[in-house]
Design a protein around this motif. Structure first.
Motif, PDB file in Angstrom:
ATOM      1  N   ARG A  50      14.880  30.026  17.942  1.00  0.00           N
ATOM      2  CA  ARG A  50      14.390  29.624  19.263  1.00  0.00           C
ATOM      3  C   ARG A  50      15.201  30.298  20.364  1.00  0.00           C
ATOM      4  NH1 ARG A  50      12.659  30.073  23.237  1.00  0.00           N
ATOM      5  NH2 ARG A  50      12.102  28.525  24.803  1.00  0.00           N
ATOM      6  N   THR A  57       8.336  29.266  20.999  1.00  0.00           N
ATOM      7  CA  THR A  57       8.476  29.789  22.366  1.00  0.00           C
ATOM      8  C   THR A  57       7.841  28.874  23.407  1.00  0.00           C
ATOM      9  OG1 THR A  57       6.493  31.136  21.997  1.00  0.00           O
ATOM     10  CG2 THR A  57       8.638  32.180  21.626  1.00  0.00           C
ATOM     11  N   GLN A  58       6.936  27.997  22.977  1.00  0.00           N
ATOM     12  CA  GLN A  58       6.294  27.078  23.922  1.00  0.00           C
ATOM     13  C   GLN A  58       7.180  25.861  24.241  1.00  0.00           C
ATOM     14  OE1 GLN A  58       3.507  28.126  25.239  1.00  0.00           O
ATOM     15  NE2 GLN A  58       3.447  29.872  23.836  1.00  0.00           N
ATOM     16  N   VAL A  59       8.196  25.632  23.426  1.00  0.00           N
ATOM     17  CA  VAL A  59       9.074  24.468  23.599  1.00  0.00           C
ATOM     18  C   VAL A  59      10.345  24.912  24.313  1.00  0.00           C
ATOM     19  CG1 VAL A  59      10.284  22.615  22.372  1.00  0.00           C
ATOM     20  CG2 VAL A  59       8.181  23.563  21.423  1.00  0.00           C
TER      21      VAL A  59
END
Length: 109
Positions: A50, A57-59
């Motif tokens: 991450r 990548t959305q978090v």
């Protein structure tokens, strides 16, 4: 007193002998050590991926850290505890192992 003499004394204690010769306890401790090692390494890899922007990548990073880091710490703590028990069970053989010494150096680094 040398470290080897300490390990020999430790191996002669009743609890060390009992753990080493136990039918169920030593395999249970060893299995727990490996399982928590996998938990520690696996979650660390997820966190690193991450941070590199390869996965999740959305978090937000802060959310991943908040969810994963307590489990990483718990996995590390239990892994160290079970590792100490494994050393306690077979101290002389472990102390003389090149792989054990390399592992300790890597943990310190």
């Amino acid at each position: 007193m040398s470290l080897l003499a300490f390990c020999e004394w430790l191996a002669a204690t009743n609890n060390s002998t009992a753990l080493r010769e136990s039918l169920y306890m030593y395999p249970l401790v060893e299995s727990s050590h490996v399982l928590f090692l996998m938990l520690f390494v696996g979650l660390t890899v997820i966190l690193d991926m991450r941070l590199l922007g390869v996965a999740f990548t959305q978090v937000p990073v802060s959310q991943v850290v908040d969810r994963v880091l307590p489990w990483v710490r718990a996995g590390f703590a239990i892994m160290v505890f079970t590792g100490v028990l494994l050393f306690y069970a077979i101290p002389v053989r472990t102390y003389q192992s090149v792989w054990f010494r390399a592992k300790m150096i890597m943990l310190v680094l």
